[in-house]
Enzyme design. Structure first.
Site, PDB file in Angstrom:
ATOM      1  N   THR A  81       0.793  -1.229   0.000  1.00  0.00           N
ATOM      2  CA  THR A  81       0.000   0.000   0.000  1.00  0.00           C
ATOM      3  C   THR A  81       0.826   1.280   0.000  1.00  0.00           C
ATOM      4  O   THR A  81       0.629   2.156  -0.843  1.00  0.00           O
ATOM      5  CB  THR A  81      -0.946  -0.001   1.210  1.00  0.00           C
ATOM      6  OG1 THR A  81      -1.881  -1.069   1.054  1.00  0.00           O
ATOM      7  CG2 THR A  81      -1.702   1.309   1.324  1.00  0.00           C
ATOM      8  N   ASP A 165      -3.990   5.980   7.433  1.00  0.00           N
ATOM      9  CA  ASP A 165      -3.125   7.151   7.573  1.00  0.00           C
ATOM     10  C   ASP A 165      -2.192   7.297   6.367  1.00  0.00           C
ATOM     11  O   ASP A 165      -2.109   8.351   5.740  1.00  0.00           O
ATOM     12  CB  ASP A 165      -2.332   7.106   8.886  1.00  0.00           C
ATOM     13  CG  ASP A 165      -1.732   5.744   9.198  1.00  0.00           C
ATOM     14  OD1 ASP A 165      -1.317   5.032   8.261  1.00  0.00           O
ATOM     15  OD2 ASP A 165      -1.685   5.368  10.396  1.00  0.00           O
ATOM     16  N   ASP A 307      -9.461  -3.262   0.000  1.00  0.00           N
ATOM     17  CA  ASP A 307      -8.272  -3.973   0.476  1.00  0.00           C
ATOM     18  C   ASP A 307      -8.592  -4.797   1.715  1.00  0.00           C
ATOM     19  O   ASP A 307      -8.230  -5.980   1.804  1.00  0.00           O
ATOM     20  CB  ASP A 307      -7.167  -2.972   0.789  1.00  0.00           C
ATOM     21  CG  ASP A 307      -5.876  -3.635   1.264  1.00  0.00           C
ATOM     22  OD1 ASP A 307      -5.261  -4.369   0.472  1.00  0.00           O
ATOM     23  OD2 ASP A 307      -5.489  -3.419   2.421  1.00  0.00           O
TER      24      ASP A 307
END
Length: 548
Positions: A81, A165, A307
């Site tokens: 990611t 985040d 995801d």
């Protein structure tokens, strides 16, 4: 006399035309807003796998009115990611931009480093320091969003939003107007003092609506009759994981509201996490007046529930299909909102993914396809062999991102050469039937490895932050922790082949099967906006997608 008047009129009209052309040429035209949509863990083939079930105004609007690039790959490993979002927005690779993984091991201290953790900033909107103390300080290169801020003398606004985040912070760059992510401890979106000392009023109002509670209130059932999910395996397949307090991976998930109340991260594994994120995206357009004037703004949106659902249930599950069908509906509503708020044809959208995802091991075995678990017990076994050989225990400091890190402090204390340890370890790893290649990171160039694997290793190895040995597994071999659901990280097409769609201002209509890389996205957007490429960019603009 008439002839002279006609000539004069023609001359006058010609002057007007020339002046008009000059005026147009001296006025820089840009879209009012750029929206980057990164759908987490979206394999390229989902566009066509679910095509017949999609409506006309979500994914199909992108595909049928915009420009589709069908052969876009991630040109590095590992495919995770933080790297995906960073590479999309920098046009660069881990070797250059510095984000070496979601986590990596600090070679000198031996401590784990999370990509956006920053103990020097404070949380804003929560008291949870672990959740809120984050920034882009570990990112070495500029992003296309940074370059837009620079090009507009910081008048163009940039907002990043995500449940994660890292997927909000890294796309938004170093100098955004704001970056916001979800706090599982409170159910609110928060930020850090890197960006501001207090949440903007529009976000406080958004949080006050308690939308997560409302979204999960009625549980989760399929959007269509479950019999219509013919693109997926039967419900309750043995390779699916469990959500919350559910005893089986089956619809309907009637306990979702109670599960969310007990643990707020449960919303992440459902389609409602994407719904929440797009509602926040719309609120940020309204609150920050994005696209409200002639100075281009940028909204970077990560849709993360795809995801989480993929990891939990696996690509062939009805749950994952339902997440995409509901996302399609949410995208349609979001595009319609942008049409009314910013103006149809006044904004540009691109949609891509940070990585794909492998089929579940259980699913592959069920259909007699090659698969298995990679490296099960490897670290312990190799650690023992290293101890037997060099007389020192725990020489392996960590295994992250399919890379092995060695403890430099121990090596120095016992006067052991790193090269000797690496060479011995590679020799032992090559005996493992699940290992396709084990490569010392300092010797990749001379290794007998075919392209594109070799170049992807080179691009993915960061000299200061990556490990000492890069491992490449056999196809469809998953790490042992992925007993159910799935994961990603490797070079193979199921992880590296991602969608790329452009739509809106300055974009042609069409499609292409020409090969492109993830790192071409940022240069393409930069070329569209007539701004400097990000500082570490190695990509090239995709000219065929852009109106000349």
């Amino acid at each position: 006399m008439v002839r002279n008047i006609s000539l004069a009129a023609i001359t006058f009209l010609s002057v007007i035309t020339i002046n008009a052309q000059r005026n147009r040429s001296t006025q820089l035209e840009r879209p009012k807003l750029v929206v980057g949509l990164v759908v987490d863990q979206m394999r390229w083939d989902y566009l066509y796998r679910y095509y017949d079930k999609f409506g006309n105004d979500g994914f199909k609007r992108l595909m049928n009115t915009g420009y589709s690039l069908n052969n876009v790959h991630i040109n590095y490993v590992p495919t995770v990611t933080a790297l995906g979002h960073t590479s999309i927005y920098t046009g660069s690779v881990p070797a250059i931009h510095g984000i070496a993984g979601n986590d990596w091991t600090d070679k000198e201290t031996g401590k784990n480093v999370y990509c956006t953790a920053d103990e020097n900033v404070q949380p804003v909107g929560t008291t949870n320091k672990k959740v809120g103390s984050h920034s882009p300080k570990n990112l070495w290169s500029t992003t296309v969003t940074d370059e837009l801020r620079l090009a507009t003398n910081f008048q163009g606004k940039v907002i990043g939003v995500s449940l994660k985040d890292r997927a909000s912070i890294l796309p938004a760059g170093h100098t955004p107007t704001g970056a916001f992510w979800f706090d599982d401890s409170s159910g609110n979106f928060i930020t850090s003092t890197w960006y501001m000392n207090d949440l903007p009023q529009w976000l406080k109002s958004f949080n006050a609506q308690d939308l997560p509670d409302k979204l999960v209130a009625n549980g989760w059932n399929t959007m269509l009759p479950i019999s219509q999910y013919t693109e997926s395996s039967p419900d309750n397949s043995p390779w699916e994981g469990l959500l919350g307090s559910a005893k089986t991976p089956t619809f309907p998930y009637n306990n979702l509201a109670a599960d969310y109340s007990a643990r707020k991260d449960n919303i992440r594994y459902t389609p409602f996490g994407n719904t929440l994120t797009l509602k926040l995206a719309a609120a940020s357009v309204e609150g920050e007046k994005l696209g409200g004037d002639n100075i281009t703004d940028f909204l970077a949106v990560n849709l993360a529930s795809t995801d989480y659902a993929g990891h939990k249930f696996g690509p062939n599950s009805i749950e994952v299909q339902d997440v995409y069908l509901r996302l399609d509906k949410d995208l349609a509503e979001f595009f319609n909102y942008l049409d009314s708020k910013v103006g149809k044809g006044q904004y540009t959208v691109f949609l891509s993914a940070d990585h794909g995802g492998a089929h579940s091991v259980g699913f592959l075995k069920e259909h007699k396809l090659p698969t298995g678990f990679f490296g099960e017990g490897m670290e312990q076994a190799i650690g023992q062999k290293l101890k037997d050989k060099f007389g020192v225990d725990k020489l392996i400091n960590g295994v992250d991102n399919y890379q092995i890190y060695f403890d430099r402090k121990l090596l120095k204390e016992h006067d052991i050469e790193l090269d000797d340890v690496v060479e011995f370890t590679v020799h032992e790893l090559e005996k493992d039937p699940t290992v396709l290649y084990a490569v010392p990171v300092t010797k990749v160039q001379e290794a007998t490895i075919p392209e594109p694997i070799k170049q992807r290793i080179i691009n993915g190895i960061n000299r200061q932050r990556s490990g000492d040995i890069q491992l490449i597994s056999h196809d469809s071999m998953l790490p042992p922790y992925a007993k159910t659901g799935t994961t990603h990280s490797v070079w193979n097409s199921y992880d590296s082949h991602v969608p790329l769609l452009f739509m809106g201002w300055g974009i042609n209509h069409g499609e292409s099967n020409k090969p492109y890389n993830m790192t071409d996205i940022a240069p393409t957007v930069s070329a569209l906006l007539k701004i400097q490429f990000p500082s570490g960019s190695i990509g090239n603009p995709i000219d065929e997608a852009l109106v000349k």
